[in-house]
Scaffold this active site. Structure first.
Site, short mmCIF file in Angstrom:
data_model
loop_
_atom_site.label_atom_id
_atom_site.label_comp_id
_atom_site.label_asym_id
_atom_site.label_seq_id
_atom_site.Cartn_x
_atom_site.Cartn_y
_atom_site.Cartn_z
N LYS C 43 -3.35 9.37 40.03
CA LYS C 43 -2.57 8.41 39.24
C LYS C 43 -3.56 7.63 38.39
O LYS C 43 -4.68 7.32 38.84
CB LYS C 43 -1.83 7.48 40.21
CG LYS C 43 -1.16 6.28 39.59
CD LYS C 43 0.25 6.61 39.17
CE LYS C 43 0.85 5.51 38.27
NZ LYS C 43 1.63 6.06 37.18
N ALA C 68 9.15 4.90 33.39
CA ALA C 68 8.46 3.70 32.90
C ALA C 68 7.91 3.02 34.13
O ALA C 68 8.37 1.97 34.55
CB ALA C 68 9.42 2.79 32.16
N LEU C 71 2.31 2.01 34.59
CA LEU C 71 0.91 2.12 35.04
C LEU C 71 0.62 1.30 36.28
O LEU C 71 -0.47 0.76 36.45
CB LEU C 71 -0.05 1.77 33.90
CG LEU C 71 -0.04 2.76 32.73
CD1 LEU C 71 -0.94 2.28 31.60
CD2 LEU C 71 -0.48 4.15 33.17
N CYS C 127 -0.23 6.38 27.26
CA CYS C 127 0.96 6.04 28.02
C CYS C 127 1.92 5.27 27.10
O CYS C 127 1.55 4.25 26.54
CB CYS C 127 0.64 5.21 29.24
SG CYS C 127 2.14 4.76 30.12
N THR C 266 6.42 16.94 36.34
CA THR C 266 7.84 16.80 36.65
C THR C 266 8.40 18.00 37.40
O THR C 266 9.37 17.87 38.15
CB THR C 266 8.62 16.56 35.34
OG1 THR C 266 8.00 15.45 34.67
CG2 THR C 266 10.06 16.22 35.59
C1 LIG Z 1 6.61 9.61 37.13
C2 LIG Z 1 5.52 9.93 36.17
C3 LIG Z 1 4.37 9.15 36.16
C4 LIG Z 1 3.34 9.41 35.29
N1 LIG Z 1 2.20 8.66 35.31
C5 LIG Z 1 1.15 8.98 34.52
C6 LIG Z 1 -0.08 8.29 34.61
O1 LIG Z 1 -0.25 7.38 35.41
N2 LIG Z 1 -1.09 8.66 33.79
C7 LIG Z 1 -0.97 9.68 32.90
O2 LIG Z 1 -1.92 9.99 32.19
N3 LIG Z 1 0.18 10.37 32.79
C8 LIG Z 1 1.25 10.05 33.59
N4 LIG Z 1 2.42 10.77 33.50
C9 LIG Z 1 2.51 11.85 32.52
C10 LIG Z 1 2.23 13.20 33.18
O3 LIG Z 1 0.92 13.26 33.68
C11 LIG Z 1 2.43 14.33 32.17
O4 LIG Z 1 1.49 14.22 31.13
C12 LIG Z 1 3.83 14.35 31.57
O5 LIG Z 1 4.78 13.98 32.55
C13 LIG Z 1 4.21 15.71 31.00
O6 LIG Z 1 4.11 16.72 31.96
P1 LIG Z 1 5.35 17.22 32.87
O7 LIG Z 1 6.49 17.54 31.94
O8 LIG Z 1 4.83 18.41 33.61
O9 LIG Z 1 5.70 16.10 33.78
C14 LIG Z 1 3.46 10.49 34.38
C15 LIG Z 1 4.62 11.26 34.38
C16 LIG Z 1 5.64 11.01 35.25
C17 LIG Z 1 6.88 11.86 35.21
#
Ligand SMILES: Cc1cc2nc3c(=O)[nH]c(=O)nc-3n(C[C@H](O)[C@H](O)[C@H](O)COP(=O)(O)O)c2cc1C
Ligand SMILES: Cc1cc2nc3c(=O)[nH]c(=O)nc-3n(C[C@H](O)[C@H](O)[C@H](O)COP(=O)(O)OP(=O)(O)OC[C@H]3O[C@@H](n4cnc5c(N)ncnc54)[C@H](O)[C@@H]3O)c2cc1C
Ligand SMILES: Cc1cc2nc3c(=O)[nH]c(=O)nc-3n(C[C@H](O)[C@H](O)[C@H](O)COP(=O)(O)OP(=O)(O)OC[C@H]3O[C@@H](n4cnc5c(N)ncnc54)[C@H](O)[C@@H]3O)c2cc1C
Ligand SMILES: Cc1cc2nc3c(=O)[nH]c(=O)nc-3n(C[C@H](O)[C@H](O)[C@H](O)COP(=O)(O)O)c2cc1C
Ligand code: FES
Ligand code: FES
Lengths: 304, 259, 304, 259
Positions: C43, C68, C71, C127, C266
Site C-alpha cells: 500500500k 477513495a 491514501l 492518486c 481489482t
Molecule cells: C482499493 C484500491 C486502493 C488503491 N490504493 C492505491 C495506492 O495506495 N497506491 C497506488 O499507487 N495505487 C492504488 N490503487 C490503484 C491500483 O494500484 C491500480 O493502479 C488500479 O486500481 C488499476 O488496476 P486494477 O484495475 O487492476 O485495480 C488502488 C486501487 C484500489 C482499487
C-alpha cells in the site's frame, strides 16, 4: 411524457439523441423522435466533408464501446440540407453539432449552421480521436476554449450555444466556467473518455483502424456523473448530461448530479431506439414513486 | 454470436474461378439466412459480408474481388486469422412456392436461403444471373435443387442475357407465391418494376456502406424510412422497401455524403 | 510458472500485486505470494500515518470499482517493519509504494523506505483522490514529475525506482519520457482513471464519503492498454502494465501493448486471490498454443 | 445479494432498552448465520453489522450504541433509507450438542445461528453475558429455546458475573460437542483458555475495522495467517484461529496502524 424546458426550448421529454449516433440524416433523426426522444443532435460536421478513419471504427467491448469514427461527416452543405428537411418534417428541436480545424473554421461553420436555424448549436471541442491531426483537443486548453466560445457566440446570432466538453484535461469545472464567462448558453458533458485501445490477441494488432478510440457507454457512467456534478457546481448555465446513460437509474443519477436534460448515445446499441421511451417512462415512475412533480425538484439534489 | 471483435482462422478456401472464392470458418455462431457479419482484415479495413452457407460445422463467406478489401481477401490462405463480428441484422422469412432471383455475388445470401428453405420442405425455383460463369457460385449445387435458370452476360453459363430477360416467362409458367432477390440494386429496381404489378410479395437483400453494424452510427440509414439497414435489414420486405426514397439512387460513402 | 526478469529482479511469475490491494502487512502479502503472485507492492505510504477518507471508500459498480481510500496508511515506521518482516518470511520481491505531500517529503520517504531494502520503490504521483488536499496530482504536471523523479532517484541509492502514472493529464507518453530522462528505472501505468461518482437515487447523495473516487477494474482496461501502448512507444525502460486486468486475454493485451510485468488489483475482488495462478496459467497456455517460448517474444508485438 | 451499494427503508424498529435496538429491513437477500452486511448511513460512514435474524420476510440488525455511528443509528426512524451491501463473509457451520457463548451485542450473530440450528433440529445450550439486561437482546426468546444461562455485570438479569464464571460448570454437566462464541475478543480469549484443554472444536465470530468488505483493501487481514476477516471470516474455526498471532491484542485502525 415529461415536458421539459431548456433554454426557452420546449422538449417533449428530457432525453436527447447524443451527437454521432444516428444523426446523419433527417430520416434517421425523425425515426428517433418517434421513439420518444425529446430533441436530436446531428452528427458533428465541419465545413468540408471528411471520410474519417477506416473501419473498424466502432467496437463494443464487454463494458462499453470504443469509437474512432474520426469525425467523418458529409460537410456543411449536406448537413444544412438535412437540418432543413428535418425542420419541415418534424416539430421536435434539433441541435446542430459543429467543429472546426481552426478558430476561424469554428466561426465559419457556426455562421453557416445558424442559417439552417437549428434550436441550438453544440460545439464539439472535445473529440479525443483527432489528436494526431490537430494535436490535443481544443477542449483541453483553457485559452482555446475561451476563444472558440467567443467566436462561436459571435457567429451564432440569436441561436443558443452549448459547448461540449470531455472528462479529462485541466478540470471540467474550470473549463465550463470559462465557457460560461465567454457567453456559452449551456454545457454538454461529456464526450467520450479515455481514449482506449483494444488489441486482438490472435493477430496481435489494435482492433480499431485508428488504434485508439473514445470510450462510451456503461463503463464511463461514473466519470460522466462526476463531470456533470463538477460542472453544476461551477456554472449556472444548464447542462446536457451525457455519458453512459443506459438505465433509468443512470438517468436519475445524472439529474441528481445537476443535468438539465440527458444525452443518450451508446445505449441505442444496448437497448435499441426504444431506450428513449424506456428512460422517459422510468424517470416518470421514479418521480411519482418518490413523490415529486417535476424534474426541477430533484435537479442537483446530490449537492445538498 | 458476439458483437465484440474476435478473430478466427480460415479453415478452408474454395476457388470458384478467377476472383471469386468461398472462405470457411468454424461455425462460431448460429445464423439466419440473409444475416451478415463484419469481416476484419487486420491492418486494412472491415466490411460486411453475407453468410452464404452453413455446411456441417462451418460457415461460408463467398467473396468477389472488386476493390482493395475483396482483392486482399483473394490473397488469404487457410490458417490466416480474420476478425468476425456478428451475425447482424434480420434475415429472410420462409415461404413455399418461391422464386429466388440473384445477381452476381448477390447469390451468396440466397445460397443459405435455399439451404434453409429446403430443410423446411419449401419449394422454390431459382433464377441466377452474373457477368460470367464463375460468379454463379456452386452452379452444380443449384442444379441439384430443382428448377433453375442461369443467365450470364457473356453466355458462358445458361442463357446469354440478364435475369429480367427470362423473369416474365417464369412468372407466367409457374405459380409463384413469394419472391426473394439479392444482387445489384439496379437489377432489383428492374425486377421490382416487373413484379410489383403482379402483387406477389417479396424480400430484397440490400447493400449499403456500413460502419458499426450495430445500429448506432447512422451510416446505413435509408432515406424516407429511417430504417437502419444493419439492424432492420439487410433483408427488407415490400412494405419496408416502399418507404425508401433512395432505392436505386445515390448511396452514402464513408463521409456520409451521397455519391 | 513463467520466470520473469525485471530490472535484475527475478520473479517467479509476471503477475504483481498492485499497490493498495492487500498490501498493508507482511502476512497479507505473503498469502498473495502463495497464490502465484510474482511480486507484491505495498500500500502506498507516507512519512506520517493517515486515516484517509471515511467509508464507503471502496464501492464496486456494474463494470468496475470506485475507490477513495484517501491514501490511508500506517506511516513509514510501521510499513518499514512490515517490509522487513516480509523479507524475513518470504523470498519473493517486494516493491515499496511511497508518496509525499511535498517534494522534500518524497525524498525523505524514499530515503527511509530504501533502508528496508525493498526490491523496488514505486512512486505514487497519480492518486486521483487527494486533489482537494494537494491540488492536482503531482503526476499531472510535467515539471513536478521531473522534480519528484530526480529527488526520489537521489535518495533511493541503488534501489530501482518506478514512477506510477495515471491515464490523464498532459499525455502519459510525454510524462513517461520525462521520468526516463530524469533517471526512472521503470514506469507503472496506470493508476485509477476518472475519477468517477456514484449517486444513490433513494437518498440522493454520492455514495463515496469522499464523493468522488478513482475508477479501476474491467471498465478501465481499454484506457490502461492504450496508456501502456503509448508509454512503450515513448520510453525504453520497462513497464508494469496495470489496470483492469481480470482475464488472461486482458493480460495478453497488456503484454502486446508493451508491458514487462503485470499489475493486478481489482481482479482480486472479481476472481479471488486465485487470480494470480489463473492468469499465470492462462499466459502459459497462450504462449504454448501460439507457439512462443517466452513473454519476450510477444512483448510490444501490437506495435509492429 | 449485491456487493453494489443499494439503499432500503427501515421497515420496523424494536427497542430493547436504552441504546440497544433491532432494525428490520425487507429480506433483500439470503444470508447464512454469521454473515454480515455493510451498513451505510448516508453522509456519515459505513460499518459492518451481523445479520441477527431472518424473521419472516425481514432481516434484522441488532445494534448497540457505542460511538458516532451506532449512536446515529439510534436516531433513525422507520422509513429512513440506509445503504446495505452484502451479505459478506462466511458463516457458522452447523453441529449438534452445541454450546453458544455470547457477550454483549456479540449476541447478534448467535441469534440467527440459534434460529438455523433449531430449524435443522440441532440441540444447543446458550450462555449469554452482558453488562446489563437490555443488552441480552430477546432474552425471553432465548428462554424459549431450551437450556440457557444469562450473566450480567450488574446482576440485572441472570447471574451477577461474567460468562467464564459459569462456563466450567456447564462443560462439566453437559456433553458438549461444539462451541460457538461471539462477543468481545477479550471474552473469547478467556473462553479459549478454558475450552482448548477440553479439545472441543469451536468457532468464533470476530470483529475488526473494515473498509471494503470484499477482500481487497487488506484492512481486516489478520496477522500470522493472512486471513481476510471479511471474506474468510468473520466466523473462524479453531484451526484458523490458531494461526492468528494478534488474537486479543492490538487491532488496526482506519490508517492501518495497530492501536
Ligand atoms: C482499493 C484500491 C486502493 C488503491 N490504493 C492505491 C495506492 O495506495 N497506491 C497506488 O499507487 N495505487 C492504488 N490503487 C490503484 C491500483 O494500484 C491500480 O493502479 C488500479 O486500481 C488499476 O488496476 P486494477 O484495475 O487492476 O485495480 C488502488 C486501487 C484500489 C482499487
Ligand atoms: C449486408 C452486405 C452483405 C454483403 N455481402 C457480400 C458478399 O457476400 N460477398 C461479397 O463479395 N460482397 C458482399 N458485400 C459487399 C462487401 O461488403 C464489399 O463492399 C465488397 O467486398 C467490395 O469492397 P472492396 O473494398 O473490395 O471494394 P470497393 O473499393 O468498396 O469497391 C470497388 C468497386 O466495386 C463496386 N462494388 C463494391 N461492391 C459491389 C457489389 N456488391 N456489387 C457491385 N459492385 C460493387 C463499388 O461500387 C466500387 O466501384 C456485402 C455488403 C453488404 C452491405
Ligand atoms: C463482522 C462484524 C460484525 C459486527 N456486528 C455488529 C452487530 O451486530 N451489532 C453491533 O452493534 N455492532 C456490530 N459490529 C461493530 C460495528 O461495526 C461498529 O464497530 C460499532 O457499531 C461501533 O461503531 P461506532 O462508530 O458507533 O463507534 P466507534 O467510535 O467505532 O466505537 C466507540 C468505542 O466502542 C468500542 N467498540 C466498538 N464496537 C465495539 C464492540 N462490538 N464491542 C465492544 N466495544 C466496541 C470501540 O473500541 C470504541 O472505544 C460488528 C463489527 C464487525 C466487524
Ligand atoms: C459512434 C459514436 C460517434 C460519436 N460521434 C460524436 C460526434 O460526432 N460528435 C460529438 O460531439 N460526440 C460524438 N460522440 C460522443 C457522444 O455524443 C457522447 O458524448 C458519448 O458517446 C458519451 O455518451 P454515451 O455513453 O451515451 O454514448 C460519439 C459517440 C459514439 C459512440
Ligand atoms: S452501419 Fe451503423 S447504423 Fe448501420
Ligand atoms: S475489509 Fe477490506 S479486505 Fe477485509
Amino acid at each position: 411524457m415529461i415536458n421539459t424546458h431548456f433554454l426557452n426550448i420546449e422538449l417533449k421529454s428530457p432525453t436527447v439523441l447524443a451527437s454521432g449516433i444516428l444523426g446523419l440524416t433527417a430520416s434517421s433523426m425523425q425515426r428517433v423522435i418517434e421513439f420518444g426522444c425529446g430533441a436530436v443532435t446531428t452528427k458533428s460536421f465541419s465545413l468540408d466533408w471528411r471520410t474519417g478513419h477506416k473501419n473498424p471504427s466502432i467496437i463494443p467491448f464487454e463494458h462499453g464501446m470504443l469509437n474512432a469514427v474520426g469525425l467523418s461527416n458529409p460537410g456543411i452543405d449536406e448537413m444544412v440540407k438535412e437540418i432543413r428537411l428535418f425542420r419541415r418534417q418534424c416539430t421536435a428541436p434539433v441541435f446542430a453539432s459543429i467543429f472546426g480545424r481552426t478558430l476561424d473554421e469554428f466561426g465559419e461553420v457556426t455562421r453557416r449552421a445558424a442559417e439552417a436555424e437549428p434550436d441550438m448549436i453544440e460545439v464539439n471541442i472535445s473529440c479525443p480521436n483527432v489528436h494526431s491531426e490537430f494535436g490535443q483537443p481544443f477542449g483541453e486548453s483553457c485559452p482555446d476554449t475561451a476563444k472558440i466560445t467567443q467566436i462561436v457566440k459571435k457567429h451564432a446570432g440569436k441561436i443558443p450555444v452549448s459547448i461540449k466538453l470531455g472528462p479529462h484535461g485541466p478540470g471540467i469545472g474550470k473549463l465550463a466556467k470559462i465557457c460560461e464567462e465567454n457567453g456559452a448558453d449551456a454545457i454538454t458533458a461529456i464526450n467520450t473518455a479515455g481514449p482506449g485501445m483494444l488489441i486482438d490477441i490472435n493477430v496481435r494488432k489494435p482492433v480499431l483502424a485508428n488504434k485508439t478510440g473514445g470510450v462510451s457507454g456503461p463503463a464511463i457512467l461514473p466519470i460522466a456523473v462526476k463531470s456533470v456534478y463538477e460542472v453544476y457546481r461551477s456554472v449556472k448555465i444548464p447542462i446536457i448530461g451525457t455519458g453512459g446513460i443506459t438505465k433509468t437509474g443512470d438517468a436519475i443519477q445524472m439529474i441528481l448530479a445537476g443535468a438539465h436534460i440527458l444525452g443518450v448515445g451508446t445505449a441505442v446499441y444496448y437497448e435499441g431506439i426504444e431506450v428513449f421511451d424506456k428512460l422517459n417512462k422510468g424517470i416518470e415512475n421514479y418521480l411519482k414513486e418518490q413523490g415529486f412533480d417535476s424534474i426541477e425538484e430533484i435537479r442537483g439534489a446530490a449537492h445538498e | 454470436m458476439s458483437d465484440l471483435m474476435q478473430t478466427f482462422p480460415i479453415r478452408r478456401i474454395v476457388e470458384h474461378g478467377p476472383g471469386v472464392k468461398s472462405f470457411y470458418f468454424d461455425k462460431i455462431f448460429n445464423v439466419e439466412a440473409g444475416q451478415f457479419i463484419n469481416l476484419w482484415i487486420p491492418g486494412l479495413d472491415e466490411k460486411p459480408f453475407s453468410v452464404s452457407s452453413i455446411t456441417g460445422d462451418q460457415i461460408e463467406l463467398s467473396i468477389k474481388a472488386y476493390g482493395p478489401f475483396s482483392k486482399e481477401m483473394m490473397k488469404k490462405k487457410a490458417g490466416d486469422y480474420l476478425g468476425i463480428r456478428g451475425p447482424f441484422g434480420k434475415g429472410f422469412s420462409f415461404h413455399d412456392k418461391a422464386l429466388i432471383i440473384g445477381g452476381g455475388i448477390g447469390i451468396a445470401p440466397l445460397r443459405i436461403l435455399a439451404q434453409k428453405l429446403k430443410e423446411q420442405n419449401n419449394t422454390f425455383i431459382s433464377l441466377l444471373g452474373a457477368v460470367t460463369r464463375q460468379e454463379i457460385i456452386f452452379s452444380s449445387w443449384w442444379d441439384s435443387l430443382g428448377q433453375r435458370h442461369f443467365t450470364t452476360d457473356d453466355g458462358s453459363l445458361g442463357l446469354k442475357g440478364v435475369v429480367t430477360d427470362v423473369l416474365p416467362e417464369i412468372l407466367k409458367m409457374n405459380d409463384i407465391k413469394y419472391i426473394y432477390a439479392a444482387g445489384p440494386e439496379i437489377m432489383f429496381v428492374k425486377v421490382k418494376e416487373m413484379i410489383d404489378p403482379t402483387g406477389i410479395p417479396y424480400e430484397f437483400c440490400m447493400e449499403r456502406y456500413m460502419k458499426c453494424g450495430i445500429g448506432i452510427c447512422g451510416q446505413c440509414v435509408l432515406d424516407g424510412s429511417g430504417i437502419r439497414l444493419c439492424v432492420e435489414g439487410p433483408v427488407l420486405n415490400k412494405e419496408a422497401l416502399s418507404g425508401i426514397t433512395e432505392l436505386g439512387m445515390k448511396h452514402r460513402d464513408a463521409s456520409g455524403r451521397r455519391v
